[in-house]
Design a protein around this motif. Sequence first.
Motif, PDB file in Angstrom:
ATOM      1  N   GLU A 602       0.419  -8.054 -73.724  1.00 44.55           N
ATOM      2  CA  GLU A 602       0.040  -9.145 -72.839  1.00 44.55           C
ATOM      3  C   GLU A 602       1.065 -10.269 -72.791  1.00 44.55           C
ATOM      4  O   GLU A 602       1.354 -10.814 -71.737  1.00 44.55           O
ATOM      5  CB  GLU A 602      -1.294  -9.725 -73.317  1.00 44.55           C
ATOM      6  CG  GLU A 602      -2.231 -10.004 -72.204  1.00 44.55           C
ATOM      7  CD  GLU A 602      -3.610 -10.347 -72.750  1.00 44.55           C
ATOM      8  OE1 GLU A 602      -4.523 -10.445 -71.946  1.00 44.55           O
ATOM      9  OE2 GLU A 602      -3.750 -10.524 -73.983  1.00 44.55           O
ATOM     10  N   ASP A 603       1.628 -10.576 -73.984  1.00 48.15           N
ATOM     11  CA  ASP A 603       2.508 -11.744 -74.012  1.00 48.15           C
ATOM     12  C   ASP A 603       3.987 -11.365 -74.050  1.00 48.15           C
ATOM     13  O   ASP A 603       4.808 -12.123 -74.493  1.00 48.15           O
ATOM     14  CB  ASP A 603       2.152 -12.632 -75.210  1.00 48.15           C
ATOM     15  CG  ASP A 603       2.139 -11.821 -76.491  1.00 48.15           C
ATOM     16  OD1 ASP A 603       2.392 -10.597 -76.408  1.00 48.15           O
ATOM     17  OD2 ASP A 603       1.886 -12.405 -77.563  1.00 48.15           O
ATOM     18  N   ASN A 604       4.307 -10.189 -73.626  1.00 54.98           N
ATOM     19  CA  ASN A 604       5.736  -9.866 -73.515  1.00 54.98           C
ATOM     20  C   ASN A 604       6.002  -9.220 -72.157  1.00 54.98           C
ATOM     21  O   ASN A 604       5.110  -9.153 -71.308  1.00 54.98           O
ATOM     22  CB  ASN A 604       6.203  -8.958 -74.661  1.00 54.98           C
ATOM     23  CG  ASN A 604       5.391  -7.699 -74.773  1.00 54.98           C
ATOM     24  OD1 ASN A 604       5.117  -7.042 -73.773  1.00 54.98           O
ATOM     25  ND2 ASN A 604       4.987  -7.370 -75.989  1.00 54.98           N
ATOM     26  N   ASP A 605       7.217  -8.752 -71.983  1.00 49.55           N
ATOM     27  CA  ASP A 605       7.595  -8.254 -70.656  1.00 49.55           C
ATOM     28  C   ASP A 605       6.854  -6.981 -70.261  1.00 49.55           C
ATOM     29  O   ASP A 605       6.798  -6.638 -69.078  1.00 49.55           O
ATOM     30  CB  ASP A 605       9.107  -8.015 -70.607  1.00 49.55           C
ATOM     31  CG  ASP A 605       9.842  -9.343 -70.570  1.00 49.55           C
ATOM     32  OD1 ASP A 605       9.180 -10.349 -70.233  1.00 49.55           O
ATOM     33  OD2 ASP A 605      11.037  -9.374 -70.892  1.00 49.55           O
ATOM     34  N   LEU A 606       6.303  -6.310 -71.261  1.00 48.35           N
ATOM     35  CA  LEU A 606       5.540  -5.103 -70.912  1.00 48.35           C
ATOM     36  C   LEU A 606       4.314  -5.479 -70.090  1.00 48.35           C
ATOM     37  O   LEU A 606       3.863  -4.710 -69.241  1.00 48.35           O
ATOM     38  CB  LEU A 606       5.116  -4.367 -72.171  1.00 48.35           C
ATOM     39  CG  LEU A 606       6.213  -3.509 -72.821  1.00 48.35           C
ATOM     40  CD1 LEU A 606       5.678  -2.851 -74.075  1.00 48.35           C
ATOM     41  CD2 LEU A 606       6.693  -2.460 -71.837  1.00 48.35           C
ATOM     42  N   GLY A 607       3.782  -6.684 -70.386  1.00 50.13           N
ATOM     43  CA  GLY A 607       2.644  -7.157 -69.615  1.00 50.13           C
ATOM     44  C   GLY A 607       3.029  -7.279 -68.145  1.00 50.13           C
ATOM     45  O   GLY A 607       2.260  -6.907 -67.249  1.00 50.13           O
ATOM     46  N   VAL A 637      -6.540  -7.213 -58.648  1.00 49.10           N
ATOM     47  CA  VAL A 637      -5.661  -6.795 -59.747  1.00 49.10           C
ATOM     48  C   VAL A 637      -5.594  -7.917 -60.772  1.00 49.10           C
ATOM     49  O   VAL A 637      -5.434  -9.086 -60.421  1.00 49.10           O
ATOM     50  CB  VAL A 637      -4.249  -6.489 -59.202  1.00 49.10           C
ATOM     51  CG1 VAL A 637      -3.273  -6.237 -60.336  1.00 49.10           C
ATOM     52  CG2 VAL A 637      -4.298  -5.297 -58.261  1.00 49.10           C
ATOM     53  N   ASN A 638      -5.740  -7.560 -62.046  1.00 45.90           N
ATOM     54  CA  ASN A 638      -5.647  -8.557 -63.120  1.00 45.90           C
ATOM     55  C   ASN A 638      -4.189  -8.831 -63.441  1.00 45.90           C
ATOM     56  O   ASN A 638      -3.399  -7.903 -63.613  1.00 45.90           O
ATOM     57  CB  ASN A 638      -6.344  -8.047 -64.380  1.00 45.90           C
ATOM     58  CG  ASN A 638      -7.841  -7.965 -64.183  1.00 45.90           C
ATOM     59  OD1 ASN A 638      -8.527  -8.982 -64.192  1.00 45.90           O
ATOM     60  ND2 ASN A 638      -8.337  -6.753 -63.956  1.00 45.90           N
ATOM     61  N   ILE A 639      -3.839 -10.090 -63.514  1.00 47.63           N
ATOM     62  CA  ILE A 639      -2.458 -10.461 -63.846  1.00 47.63           C
ATOM     63  C   ILE A 639      -2.466 -11.243 -65.160  1.00 47.63           C
ATOM     64  O   ILE A 639      -3.174 -12.246 -65.292  1.00 47.63           O
ATOM     65  CB  ILE A 639      -1.846 -11.339 -62.725  1.00 47.63           C
ATOM     66  CG1 ILE A 639      -1.843 -10.582 -61.386  1.00 47.63           C
ATOM     67  CG2 ILE A 639      -0.436 -11.787 -63.092  1.00 47.63           C
ATOM     68  CD1 ILE A 639      -0.949  -9.362 -61.339  1.00 47.63           C
ATOM     69  N   ALA A 640      -1.671 -10.749 -66.109  1.00 48.45           N
ATOM     70  CA  ALA A 640      -1.599 -11.412 -67.418  1.00 48.45           C
ATOM     71  C   ALA A 640      -0.919 -12.773 -67.262  1.00 48.45           C
ATOM     72  O   ALA A 640      -0.029 -12.922 -66.435  1.00 48.45           O
ATOM     73  CB  ALA A 640      -0.813 -10.541 -68.394  1.00 48.45           C
ATOM     74  N   PRO A 641      -1.352 -13.767 -68.053  1.00 53.61           N
ATOM     75  CA  PRO A 641      -0.765 -15.119 -67.938  1.00 53.61           C
ATOM     76  C   PRO A 641       0.755 -15.097 -68.050  1.00 53.61           C
ATOM     77  O   PRO A 641       1.445 -15.774 -67.291  1.00 53.61           O
ATOM     78  CB  PRO A 641      -1.379 -15.861 -69.131  1.00 53.61           C
ATOM     79  CG  PRO A 641      -2.623 -15.124 -69.447  1.00 53.61           C
ATOM     80  CD  PRO A 641      -2.419 -13.707 -69.050  1.00 53.61           C
ATOM     81  N   HIS A 642       1.238 -14.315 -68.984  1.00 53.95           N
ATOM     82  CA  HIS A 642       2.688 -14.250 -69.192  1.00 53.95           C
ATOM     83  C   HIS A 642       3.405 -13.846 -67.902  1.00 53.95           C
ATOM     84  O   HIS A 642       4.437 -14.396 -67.555  1.00 53.95           O
ATOM     85  CB  HIS A 642       2.978 -13.230 -70.300  1.00 53.95           C
ATOM     86  CG  HIS A 642       4.439 -12.991 -70.534  1.00 53.95           C
ATOM     87  ND1 HIS A 642       5.204 -13.829 -71.302  1.00 53.95           N
ATOM     88  CD2 HIS A 642       5.264 -12.005 -70.103  1.00 53.95           C
ATOM     89  CE1 HIS A 642       6.438 -13.379 -71.343  1.00 53.95           C
ATOM     90  NE2 HIS A 642       6.502 -12.260 -70.619  1.00 53.95           N
ATOM     91  N   HIS A 643       2.818 -12.868 -67.219  1.00 55.08           N
ATOM     92  CA  HIS A 643       3.414 -12.386 -65.979  1.00 55.08           C
ATOM     93  C   HIS A 643       3.267 -13.425 -64.875  1.00 55.08           C
ATOM     94  O   HIS A 643       4.202 -13.718 -64.143  1.00 55.08           O
ATOM     95  CB  HIS A 643       2.760 -11.065 -65.576  1.00 55.08           C
ATOM     96  CG  HIS A 643       3.488 -10.353 -64.460  1.00 55.08           C
ATOM     97  ND1 HIS A 643       2.885  -9.410 -63.680  1.00 55.08           N
ATOM     98  CD2 HIS A 643       4.757 -10.457 -64.012  1.00 55.08           C
ATOM     99  CE1 HIS A 643       3.755  -8.955 -62.792  1.00 55.08           C
ATOM    100  NE2 HIS A 643       4.898  -9.578 -62.981  1.00 55.08           N
ATOM    101  N   PHE A 644       2.069 -14.000 -64.797  1.00 59.49           N
ATOM    102  CA  PHE A 644       1.790 -14.938 -63.713  1.00 59.49           C
ATOM    103  C   PHE A 644       2.706 -16.149 -63.776  1.00 59.49           C
ATOM    104  O   PHE A 644       3.157 -16.661 -62.762  1.00 59.49           O
ATOM    105  CB  PHE A 644       0.320 -15.383 -63.782  1.00 59.49           C
ATOM    106  CG  PHE A 644      -0.092 -16.240 -62.623  1.00 59.49           C
ATOM    107  CD1 PHE A 644      -0.288 -15.681 -61.365  1.00 59.49           C
ATOM    108  CD2 PHE A 644      -0.277 -17.609 -62.781  1.00 59.49           C
ATOM    109  CE1 PHE A 644      -0.659 -16.474 -60.293  1.00 59.49           C
ATOM    110  CE2 PHE A 644      -0.641 -18.402 -61.713  1.00 59.49           C
ATOM    111  CZ  PHE A 644      -0.835 -17.823 -60.462  1.00 59.49           C
ATOM    112  N   THR A 645       3.020 -16.573 -65.002  1.00 65.97           N
ATOM    113  CA  THR A 645       3.855 -17.766 -65.149  1.00 65.97           C
ATOM    114  C   THR A 645       5.345 -17.422 -65.191  1.00 65.97           C
ATOM    115  O   THR A 645       6.175 -18.319 -65.229  1.00 65.97           O
ATOM    116  CB  THR A 645       3.477 -18.539 -66.430  1.00 65.97           C
ATOM    117  OG1 THR A 645       3.489 -17.608 -67.514  1.00 65.97           O
ATOM    118  CG2 THR A 645       2.115 -19.167 -66.318  1.00 65.97           C
TER     119      THR A 645
END
Length: 943
Positions: A602-607, A637-645
Amino acid sequence: MSLWRRLSLFWRLFLPITLLIICSGSLRIWVFLNEERVNQTSTLQHSLEVAAATLQPIIARGAITGDYATVQAQLEREVRLRPYLARAEWRLESGQLVAESPPVQQTVPVWFDRLSGIQAFEISNRVELGGVDYGELILSCNPQRAQSLIWDRVLARVASLGGIILALFALLALILRTSLSALTRLVDASGQFLQDHGTRVIVGGAREIQHLGNAFNAMADEVEATLKALAEAQASVEKEAELNQVTLMSIGEGVITTDAAGLVTQMNPVAEQLTGWSLAEAVGKPLTEVFHIVRETSREVAINPITQRLKGARSTKLGTGLLLISRDGNQTLIEDSAAPIRAENGDIFGYVLVFSDVSEKRALQKKIGWQATHDALTQLPNRSLLADRLKQAVARSDRGQQLMAVGLLDLDEFKPVNDRLGHASGDQLLKLAAGRMLETLRSTDTLARLGGDEFVLVLTDLTSLDEAEAIFQRLLDRLAEPYNLDAEVARVTASLGFTLYPLDQVDPDTLLRHADEAMYTAKHAGRNRYHLFDAQHDQKRQLHQERTTTIGQALSNGQFELFYQPKVDMRQGRVTGFEALARWRHPERGIVSPAEFLPYIEDNDLGSALGRFALETALSQIVDWQRSGHRDWSVAVNIAPHHFTAPDFLDDLRQALSKFPEAPAESLELEIVESAAIADLEHAATVVDACHDLGIRLALDDFGVGYASLSYLKRLPVDILKIDQSFVRDVLDDSGDLAVVEAVIALSNLFGREVVAEGVEQAEQYVLLLRLGCHMAQGYGIARPMPAYAVTSWAADWEPDPAWTVWADNQWEMSDFPLLVAQYDHRRWVQSILQVLDEKHLSPEQQTLIEHHALRLAEWYKNHGQHRYGHLATFREMEPLYAEAHRTGREILRLHREGRLEEAKKQAHHLTDLKIRMLDSIASLQREALRTGGAPKRTKPAV
Ligand code: C2E
Ligand code: CA
Ligand code: CA
């Protein structure tokens, strides 16, 4: 024979032909001569006989008459007339009469006379008449006439033969002249060719000679080309040889060549100088005499590579550590190598030995070796030597089962000192620090400098952690003392991290990394201290890392897919869209849900990678559904915070959209959680705006659990709020949750946002939500998330709950809410009891749950229900049903407690039956309450 050889072609042709003609001509003349002889002889014979016949009667008459004179005259006449008649004689007993021709001049050569062989002869005839003998007539012939006749004829023949030969001669001469001129040209050209290779012959003459001319020209071409190539080759060979010679003379290595037997053939000046032999002296000497080498260490005579070769060694390696002893006893450290010189067919016709003076190289190597392994400033081992030492230390620790500490030390505040006082002072400080550390450490320990102000310590043969700590503490104390620098007195401290081997059983590199991590912990903890690495914590981290990697691989290997959970509009009774939920289709474990993989990515680029995957998969699904006619289905579609920001989120989004131009952006929704927005609200708001510009709607997921304040909601223009399932789950049981749900619905109305309830499982929850004004819902109560392929058939079969339509358009009255709760309680109560039968023992929670529902239902029936619906017949009819259900439930629990499971199960059927009837009653009560406006009609009895 030698004469024949010297003959020209003409005579070679002419002589035999002439000889042949002469021979055959002679033969023919000879035959002719013989024929003539026979002919002429018989002609003579005949002529004599004719003459005899003529003369006989005359003679006879003359004898009779005795007219001898006439006879005489007749004889003479005959002789005169007949040239071949040389003499005519009539001989009588009484005498004779003779007539002779005058002697004839000899016209035929004597030799021919003999050759022709026609001899003079005579014939004699008796002269008779009337039986009377008149003597004898003798006639002699004269052969000369016949002979000259033959002579003439032979002469004619010989003349014709001569003519033939002459003609032949002329003809041959003619033919040969033309052919021979071509041949002569060829001969001339051959002669000329020796001087000038460009000479060619003009082709002519007889066919064979033309061939010869052509052949000559072709040969001349070839010879000329070959000679040219030969000349060129020779020139290049000469040049190469010269070059080789120059190279040989000028290269820095010693070169000696030998013949196949190992005798010196060539030597360059360097070789001369190193061996002390001059080329002139060395040539022809065995190599071993000229090139004398011994091993540097053992001093034993070393065999040079050529001798090794000669002894049959297949390959000769470069020799190192060899001393060349020169003629005058000088020693030079050399390296040598040898190679055979081979002819083109592979035969070895010599060897070349190359050797060089490596004394300087060796010295340089030593110097470089030191520099390569030591730090120039502090003279401490550097990283590469440290690696060596560390490896050895690990091995020693393994052998002796000894504890070893690997520490990494970093000076605190070194950089400011360096910046303020300059590099010279910085270097001085580092040297002093290194010196202090060396003083403090034991002689068996290793201190190395990694660079900058980082040092590594390797402490071996420790007995305990305490020992290591004591040493480190002393070290830190010593380092913290003031430094008398040229510029000023400086104070620095140090932070040290360390790890213990074999407690931390990893490879040397990892030991260093661990020490480094511990050092950072020491820094964070306030510096000027040491910190021991926590191997357990690291293991967890590593495990986390490994999982992350595995998941990343699974993602790129296409093991991820999206499941879809329907979202329905209860008021309209239709499916409006789906939430896309990621699933990992694990090859062994089957379907794995997000809870197991999200925490790792979730909190890395894989997210972000998962986000891109989900976006593209969802869009492609939208295209599919559009094509099959489901144009109104949206996908969230769910977007992880890390990705969204992340800065490139919008790029990802646009790229995904551009890949599926057929998918309307309006069909796509994004779900983000509050935390994604709160960190940087400004940024979040711009991203949301950008999404809106693209036509995409946004939902705030899990709404209610975070800190969402009114002001956030005001500034964040999301379109949808999703009430978190934790509130929905207990909305019927927990008035607090009910309050939150009501508040969220009110809030969304206030801000004009759509509201969706998720995690809705129970039928009553749907109705309640609907009544509260939230008509969008999603949850197991409708469907669990399903694979894409199952969606359309599910949608075709799905039917909305009829209760929704009943409740949909009516004004909700809070006073009817307990009725809904009662229905829920009854269902849950029965459900719990039936559940008990499947499990062996009742958990305390189950116990309380059953009691809770039973109690609340009983309470409602007695109080609120009685009060509000007591006037309705349906309510009154419920009483015995309710009592019966209650009794059966308790009975089942009792049987279960006593372990009489079979009996309990029988009762269960009865209970289910009662439940259905009871729920039917409650439903009609609801309908009735609605119809009557819910208010108790005390005046009129219920229908
Ligand atoms: P979420 O966005 O809140 O999604 C709803 C979760 O609740 C889903 O769990 C869904 O299966 C579950 N759920 C739906 N209805 C009910 C219900 O009636 N009862 C109960 N008990 N659960 C219900 P799931 O699929 O395990 O997903 C868990 C979370 O993982 C999601 O929570 C979401 O935050 C995250 N997630 C799922 N897919 C993705 C994805 O593609 N990307 C990102 N970044 N996160 C995802
Ligand atoms: Ca969600
Ligand atoms: Ca959610």
